[in-house]
Design a protein around this motif. Structure first.
Motif, PDB file in Angstrom:
ATOM      1  N   LEU A  10      18.382  20.311  -0.892  1.00  0.00           N
ATOM      2  CA  LEU A  10      17.382  20.851   0.025  1.00  0.00           C
ATOM      3  C   LEU A  10      16.439  19.783   0.565  1.00  0.00           C
ATOM      4  N   LEU A  11      16.374  18.650  -0.109  1.00  0.00           N
ATOM      5  CA  LEU A  11      15.590  17.547   0.423  1.00  0.00           C
ATOM      6  C   LEU A  11      16.141  17.120   1.780  1.00  0.00           C
ATOM      7  N   ALA A  12      17.450  17.239   1.970  1.00  0.00           N
ATOM      8  CA  ALA A  12      18.064  16.907   3.252  1.00  0.00           C
ATOM      9  C   ALA A  12      17.538  17.817   4.358  1.00  0.00           C
ATOM     10  N   LEU A  13      17.363  19.091   4.041  1.00  0.00           N
ATOM     11  CA  LEU A  13      16.812  20.036   5.009  1.00  0.00           C
ATOM     12  C   LEU A  13      15.393  19.629   5.392  1.00  0.00           C
ATOM     13  N   ALA A  14      14.598  19.247   4.384  1.00  0.00           N
ATOM     14  CA  ALA A  14      13.221  18.823   4.649  1.00  0.00           C
ATOM     15  C   ALA A  14      13.198  17.559   5.507  1.00  0.00           C
ATOM     16  N   TYR A  27       9.551   5.991   3.918  1.00  0.00           N
ATOM     17  CA  TYR A  27       8.215   6.134   3.343  1.00  0.00           C
ATOM     18  C   TYR A  27       7.387   7.112   4.170  1.00  0.00           C
ATOM     19  N   GLU A  28       7.513   7.024   5.479  1.00  0.00           N
ATOM     20  CA  GLU A  28       6.770   7.930   6.356  1.00  0.00           C
ATOM     21  C   GLU A  28       7.280   9.362   6.210  1.00  0.00           C
ATOM     22  N   MET A  29       8.598   9.511   6.073  1.00  0.00           N
ATOM     23  CA  MET A  29       9.160  10.849   5.835  1.00  0.00           C
ATOM     24  C   MET A  29       8.511  11.483   4.607  1.00  0.00           C
ATOM     25  N   ALA A  30       8.497  10.722   3.508  1.00  0.00           N
ATOM     26  CA  ALA A  30       7.954  11.241   2.254  1.00  0.00           C
ATOM     27  C   ALA A  30       6.479  11.587   2.396  1.00  0.00           C
ATOM     28  N   SER A  31       5.722  10.737   3.077  1.00  0.00           N
ATOM     29  CA  SER A  31       4.284  10.976   3.240  1.00  0.00           C
ATOM     30  C   SER A  31       4.034  12.260   4.012  1.00  0.00           C
ATOM     31  N   ILE A  32       4.783  12.465   5.094  1.00  0.00           N
ATOM     32  CA  ILE A  32       4.591  13.661   5.920  1.00  0.00           C
ATOM     33  C   ILE A  32       5.028  14.910   5.166  1.00  0.00           C
ATOM     34  N   MET A  33       6.153  14.824   4.456  1.00  0.00           N
ATOM     35  CA  MET A  33       6.628  15.991   3.707  1.00  0.00           C
ATOM     36  C   MET A  33       5.639  16.380   2.617  1.00  0.00           C
ATOM     37  N   ASP A  41       7.464  24.330  -1.200  1.00  0.00           N
ATOM     38  CA  ASP A  41       8.373  25.290  -0.577  1.00  0.00           C
ATOM     39  C   ASP A  41       9.778  25.229  -1.158  1.00  0.00           C
ATOM     40  N   MET A  42      10.145  24.081  -1.709  1.00  0.00           N
ATOM     41  CA  MET A  42      11.502  23.905  -2.217  1.00  0.00           C
ATOM     42  C   MET A  42      11.478  22.899  -3.363  1.00  0.00           C
ATOM     43  N   ASP A  43      12.528  22.919  -4.155  1.00  0.00           N
ATOM     44  CA  ASP A  43      12.623  22.018  -5.303  1.00  0.00           C
ATOM     45  C   ASP A  43      13.034  20.630  -4.819  1.00  0.00           C
ATOM     46  N   ILE A  44      12.062  19.751  -4.698  1.00  0.00           N
ATOM     47  CA  ILE A  44      12.316  18.406  -4.175  1.00  0.00           C
ATOM     48  C   ILE A  44      12.187  17.378  -5.286  1.00  0.00           C
ATOM     49  N   LYS A  45      13.194  16.524  -5.381  1.00  0.00           N
ATOM     50  CA  LYS A  45      13.160  15.399  -6.315  1.00  0.00           C
ATOM     51  C   LYS A  45      13.001  14.138  -5.462  1.00  0.00           C
ATOM     52  N   TRP A  46      11.791  13.621  -5.429  1.00  0.00           N
ATOM     53  CA  TRP A  46      11.481  12.517  -4.524  1.00  0.00           C
ATOM     54  C   TRP A  46      12.310  11.270  -4.813  1.00  0.00           C
ATOM     55  N   GLY A  47      12.731  11.102  -6.070  1.00  0.00           N
ATOM     56  CA  GLY A  47      13.543   9.941  -6.410  1.00  0.00           C
ATOM     57  C   GLY A  47      14.903   9.942  -5.736  1.00  0.00           C
ATOM     58  N   SER A  48      15.296  11.100  -5.182  1.00  0.00           N
ATOM     59  CA  SER A  48      16.601  11.213  -4.518  1.00  0.00           C
ATOM     60  C   SER A  48      16.521  10.893  -3.031  1.00  0.00           C
ATOM     61  N   LEU A  49      15.325  10.620  -2.515  1.00  0.00           N
ATOM     62  CA  LEU A  49      15.172  10.459  -1.068  1.00  0.00           C
ATOM     63  C   LEU A  49      16.068   9.361  -0.507  1.00  0.00           C
ATOM     64  N   TYR A  50      16.110   8.206  -1.178  1.00  0.00           N
ATOM     65  CA  TYR A  50      16.929   7.098  -0.679  1.00  0.00           C
ATOM     66  C   TYR A  50      18.394   7.515  -0.551  1.00  0.00           C
ATOM     67  N   THR A  51      18.918   8.155  -1.607  1.00  0.00           N
ATOM     68  CA  THR A  51      20.324   8.561  -1.613  1.00  0.00           C
ATOM     69  C   THR A  51      20.589   9.641  -0.576  1.00  0.00           C
ATOM     70  N   VAL A  52      19.666  10.603  -0.443  1.00  0.00           N
ATOM     71  CA  VAL A  52      19.850  11.692   0.524  1.00  0.00           C
ATOM     72  C   VAL A  52      19.896  11.135   1.942  1.00  0.00           C
ATOM     73  N   VAL A  53      18.961  10.254   2.282  1.00  0.00           N
ATOM     74  CA  VAL A  53      18.949   9.661   3.624  1.00  0.00           C
ATOM     75  C   VAL A  53      20.224   8.859   3.854  1.00  0.00           C
ATOM     76  N   GLN A  54      20.651   8.123   2.854  1.00  0.00           N
ATOM     77  CA  GLN A  54      21.879   7.325   2.952  1.00  0.00           C
ATOM     78  C   GLN A  54      23.087   8.228   3.211  1.00  0.00           C
ATOM     79  N   ASN A  55      23.158   9.354   2.492  1.00  0.00           N
ATOM     80  CA  ASN A  55      24.274  10.272   2.670  1.00  0.00           C
ATOM     81  C   ASN A  55      24.239  10.955   4.036  1.00  0.00           C
ATOM     82  N   MET A  56      23.038  11.271   4.514  1.00  0.00           N
ATOM     83  CA  MET A  56      22.943  11.903   5.830  1.00  0.00           C
ATOM     84  C   MET A  56      23.345  10.935   6.939  1.00  0.00           C
ATOM     85  N   GLU A  57      23.043   9.661   6.743  1.00  0.00           N
ATOM     86  CA  GLU A  57      23.503   8.666   7.717  1.00  0.00           C
ATOM     87  C   GLU A  57      25.021   8.533   7.645  1.00  0.00           C
TER      88      GLU A  57
END
Length: 216
Positions: A10-14, A27-33, A41-57
């Motif tokens: 769900l972090l990908a949705l955010a 970093y800006e994504m995380a700050s705004i979220m 609103d959702m179960d977010i694991k901030w440590g996964s942000l790098y991997t999620v963005v990498q996978n979405m790319e």
């Protein structure tokens, strides 16, 4: 039934909903979220942000459009949403809004083993929960009132839903407590006897062995 997604976190949705606004780095994504309270609103694991963005790319939902650097800070890659990313965001939103999906709140898990507690302790714990729920209701209402004049209601829908769910839970807990404290709760005597003697009463034995509901 939930549609299988290439990036289902769900972090990908955010991220998609945030980058939809304009290109930005992680970093800006995380700050705004965080500022928008997405982790509420959702179960977010901030440590996964790098991997999620990498996978979405990797799957074509985001694309890098350059790097930026502020002062002595390291360079940061800036990402923008792609057309495929916009389509994924819209499709995912449609699914989440239109299709009820099974959810497993921790409170329901606790209720499933409520009988393990003596009735008196259950009453004490439920009252403590109700006190916290009522405090949460006051806080949520104050937040909505505070931001209601400056933020369009469209962007407060999740706050209104959260408040409604908290109010509903408080009403249910309050009703349960009323039955337990008045002695009108069904099988209360058997429940109390079980904890007093350590022996499960015959009227509860069969249902305890097969579960709370018959197999469907």
């Amino acid at each position: 039934m939930a549609k299988p997604r290439k990036v289902s976190n769900l972090l990908a949705l955010a991220v998609l909903s945030t980058v939809y606004q304009r290109p930005m780095h992680r970093y800006e994504m995380a700050s705004i979220m965080r500022e928008r309270g997405k982790d509420q609103d959702m179960d977010i694991k901030w440590g996964s942000l790098y991997t999620v963005v990498q996978n979405m790319e990797k799957h074509g939902f985001l694309e890098s459009v350059g790097v930026t650097r502020a002062g002595a800070r390291p360079e940061r890659t800036v990402y923008q949403i792609t057309e495929a990313g916009r389509e994924e965001l819209i499709d995912w939103a449609r699914e989440l809004i239109s299709t009820p999906l099974p959810e497993h709140p921790k409170f329901a898990a606790g209720l499933s083993v409520l009988a393990a507690l003596a009735p008196a302790e259950a009453i004490t714990l439920l009252q403590a929960r109700l006190d916290r729920l009522e405090q949460s209701i006051s806080t949520q209402r104050a937040t909505i009132t505070l931001h209601g004049g400056e933020i369009p209601r469209l962007f407060l829908a999740e706050n209104e839903y959260g408040l409604a769910m908290t109010v509903a839970e408080a009403q249910w807990v309050r009703a349960l407590l009323a039955e337990l404290t008045s002695g009108s709760y069904p099988d209360l005597d058997a429940w109390q006897a079980w904890h007093a003697t350590g022996d499960l009463p015959p009227e509860l034995t069969e249902i305890a062995e097969r579960g709370s509901l018959p197999d469907q």
